[in-house]
Design a protein around this motif. Structure first.
Motif, PDB file in Angstrom:
ATOM      1  N   UNK A  20       0.697  -1.115   0.063  1.00 26.59           N
ATOM      2  CA  UNK A  20       0.125   0.115   0.064  1.00 26.59           C
ATOM      3  C   UNK A  20       0.877   1.211   0.072  1.00 26.59           C
ATOM      4  N   UNK A  21       1.796   1.374   1.001  1.00 29.23           N
ATOM      5  CA  UNK A  21       2.844   2.589   0.900  1.00 29.23           C
ATOM      6  C   UNK A  21       3.485   2.377  -0.499  1.00 29.23           C
ATOM      7  N   UNK A  22       3.798   1.499  -1.028  1.00 26.58           N
ATOM      8  CA  UNK A  22       4.643   1.501  -2.420  1.00 26.58           C
ATOM      9  C   UNK A  22       3.788   1.833  -3.406  1.00 26.58           C
ATOM     10  N   UNK A  23       2.317   1.781  -3.450  1.00 20.63           N
ATOM     11  CA  UNK A  23       1.510   2.137  -4.294  1.00 20.63           C
ATOM     12  C   UNK A  23       1.504   3.873  -4.272  1.00 20.63           C
ATOM     13  N   UNK A  37      11.597   1.015  -7.747  1.00 19.28           N
ATOM     14  CA  UNK A  37      12.686  -0.103  -7.570  1.00 19.28           C
ATOM     15  C   UNK A  37      12.120  -1.008  -6.187  1.00 19.28           C
ATOM     16  N   UNK A  38      11.555  -0.647  -5.570  1.00 21.56           N
ATOM     17  CA  UNK A  38      11.073  -1.613  -4.548  1.00 21.56           C
ATOM     18  C   UNK A  38       9.841  -2.405  -4.739  1.00 21.56           C
ATOM     19  N   UNK A  39       9.139  -1.714  -5.582  1.00 18.85           N
ATOM     20  CA  UNK A  39       7.736  -2.458  -6.065  1.00 18.85           C
ATOM     21  C   UNK A  39       7.830  -4.142  -6.148  1.00 18.85           C
ATOM     22  N   UNK A  40       8.785  -4.577  -7.011  1.00 19.76           N
ATOM     23  CA  UNK A  40       9.051  -5.879  -7.355  1.00 19.76           C
ATOM     24  C   UNK A  40       9.386  -6.767  -5.814  1.00 19.76           C
ATOM     25  N   UNK A  41       9.536  -6.243  -4.830  1.00 19.82           N
ATOM     26  CA  UNK A  41       9.461  -7.104  -3.665  1.00 19.82           C
ATOM     27  C   UNK A  41       8.367  -6.912  -2.677  1.00 19.82           C
TER      28      UNK A  41
END
Length: 579
Positions: A20-23, A37-41
């Motif tokens: 949710x934070x990455x969204x 950059x962090x979304x895949x994880x």
């Protein structure tokens, strides 16, 4: 409470909080680069939670009292295969989208859909489940229309229309279940449904509403349209995990083990068996690899539909059948993820070189898993399903039909390999952006879960029994033989348009719709008797639905904050769509 005692609860919250934070990070220009950059994880906490123990989280002031997570077999199994596929699909997408101008839009929809998917698995009450399920459904639309071309737009229209039909059916069922109580936990739902005077109607609404997501026969038309146009990572999660949430809805809301609904169960068994053959027959006529895989998913979901139908008719066998469903869902999720991601990877690895050899061997292995070849996860899944059918006292013809369906599974996997081969160039590219490595790691995890499956390990020793080896081998051998003969003959069959029954249906529905909308302008045109009967039928359905809604009218006044959350979600959805 000490810090260590809070870790399980924090882990549950991280499974939703991280994506949710990455969204949000991907949506904001200032943080977009770091978010991508962090979304895949983003799915890593889901995998960790599936492998470890969590703790139930209860927020009394969120929604109507949000409850998340329970350490039951269904939740933990779903978390594990859901997290694994989303994680490796995300790592694959990093390389797959390296030159895509819509990366930010993809990651926004991808992460939001992940939140909905994981939230639906974690939810322990009706209101929370519906919020996350709706979020997953509508955000997945962005994965379908990612390319923004006419073909994607057409697939998106069919997807969203069918999704809305499913939502209406589910809302009607939820009002009938909850009534004025507004919200129920999943510990209460099966008993309430079993005791309801509207039990049969609720079951039909639940089966049809979630059946749109599962791809039940006659509700499957969006699948072969959406998969070919979605990016490979999107197709992998659509087929591997998102359609399984429909099965999860069946397990949560049907009175499995509480009451028998034999007539509904028998219809579901027939639909499941029909889908297992129909998906193969239409899939064999397709020319595009991902469309073939979509019809294969329709066929494979027929097996799960069959199991749920048997559980509806035999409450005493429900626990064994639910276990078989979990084994089959885990197997199908990872194997189908390998095939969809592999279909996108062959463009990079080509046909020559050691990396290409690994990919083609892996695709054949995943195809054998879908076919149920001996000593594969598919054989384990089908063995668990046949064992459960014996407990449920299924008709003797069912195991024979399932074996014949396994021949069809082999044929359609052979068809996939034949269609995906021309897509591969002779020489691949040197850099695959991590796609090859993430795909191989998923293949390794798939193999490890065969040796140590999260559920169904009691069937592992039986895989080596001669009768079970023979039972798994002959359908695959027959399917391979028929495929070789067909390939040597070199004859092709006419292609059935993807979406099959949708096209003749649209030719009937659209003229009828135009007739209805022109009725006010043409007073002299008298409607036919068939039209009158059809309209009366719709009026009866409308009246019944309104009565169901009326029963929950008192509670609707308390749902203002739910509406606010949905409006916020809709705003995020539209923002991502226009990017």
């Amino acid at each position: 409470m000490s810090g260590w005692e809070e870790v399980p609860s924090l882990l549950v919250m991280a499974t939703l909080g991280v994506p949710l934070l990455l969204t949000v990070a991907v949506m904001l220009p200032a943080t977009r680069k770091g978010g991508a950059l962090l979304a895949p994880w983003a799915a890593l906490p889901t995998v960790v939670l599936g492998l470890s123990a969590g703790a139930t989280v209860y927020w009394p002031h969120v929604l109507l009292g949000m409850r998340l997570y329970a350490p039951d077999e269904v939740t933990r199994t779903y978390l594990l295969f859901t997290g694994v596929l989303w994680l490796f699909s995300g790592l694959f997408a990093r390389g797959y989208l390296r030159e895509d101008g819509r990366k930010a839009s993809f990651w926004g929809f991808y992460l939001a859909t992940l939140v909905g998917n994981v939230g639906a698995v974690l939810a322990r009450d009706m209101a929370s489940f519906y919020l996350f399920f709706a979020m997953m459904t509508f955000c997945a639309y962005g994965l379908v229309v990612h390319s923004r071309d006419e073909r994607a737009a057409r697939a998106g229209r069919v997807y969203i229309i069918m999704a809305l039909v499913g939502e209406v059916l589910l809302l009607a069922a939820f009002f009938l279940i909850a009534g004025t109580r507004i919200n129920l936990t999943f510990d209460e739902v099966p008993r309430v449904v079993a005791q309801s005077p509207e039990r049969a109607l609720i079951c039909v609404l639940i089966l049809a509403g979630f059946g749109v997501k599962v791809g039940v026969l006659l509700l499957h038309m969006w699948l072969p349209l959406a998969h070919p146009v979605a990016p490979a990572p999107g197709s992998a999660v659509l087929s591997g995990t998102i359609i399984k949430v429909g099965v999860l809805g069946w397990l949560r809301f049907l009175p499995l083990g509480e009451a028998s609904v034999p007539q509904v169960g028998q219809v579901l068994v027939v639909l499941g068996l029909a889908a297992s053959f129909y998906g193969v027959l239409v899939g064999l006529t397709q020319r595009e690899a991902k469309t073939v895989l979509a019809y294969s998913s329709i066929s494979q979901m027929g097996f799960l539909t069959l199991a749920v139908g048997l559980a509806l008719g035999a409450p005493e066998a429900a626990p064994v059948l639910v276990g078989a469903v979990l084994v089959y869902a885990t197997h199908h999720s990872l194997a189908k993820g390998l095939l969809f991601l592999g279909a996108g990877l062959v463009h990079e690895t080509g046909r020559r070189g050691w990396r290409a050899v690994v990919v083609w061997v892996g695709l054949v292995w995943a195809g054998l898993e879908i076919a149920g070849a001996p000593l594969t996860s598919g054989a384990l899944a089908k063995l668990s399903l046949k064992s459960a059918e014996a407990v449920a006292h299924a008709p003797e013809v069912v195991p024979t039909l399932l074996s014949l369906a396994a021949v069809g599974s082999t044929l359609i996997m052979a068809r996939f390999l034949v269609t995906v081969l021309p897509d591969a160039p002779e020489q691949g590219t040197r850099a695959t952006g991590g796609m090859w490595l993430s795909w191989v790691l998923l293949l390794v995890v798939d193999t490890v879960l065969l040796v140590g499956p999260p559920v169904g390990s009691e069937f592992l020793p039986k895989l080596l029994e001669p009768k079970n080896l023979l039972s798994a081998a002959w359908p695959v051998a027959l399917g391979v033989a028929v495929s070789v003969v067909a390939w040597r003959m070199g004859r092709s069959v006419p292609e059935i348009p993807a979406g099959d029954v949708l096209w003749p249906l649209s030719r009937r529905v659209l003229p009828g719709w135009r007739l209805l909308t022109r009725g006010a302008e043409r007073e002299d045109s008298k409607p036919s008797e068939l039209t009158v009967r059809t309209l009366r039928g719709f009026e009866r359905m409308r009246d019944h639905f309104l009565r169901a809604v009326g029963r929950g009218e008192e509670g609707l006044s308390r749902l203002s904050h739910v509406g606010f959350l949905l409006l916020v979600f809709l705003g995020v959805f539209l923002f991502l769509l226009v990017r």
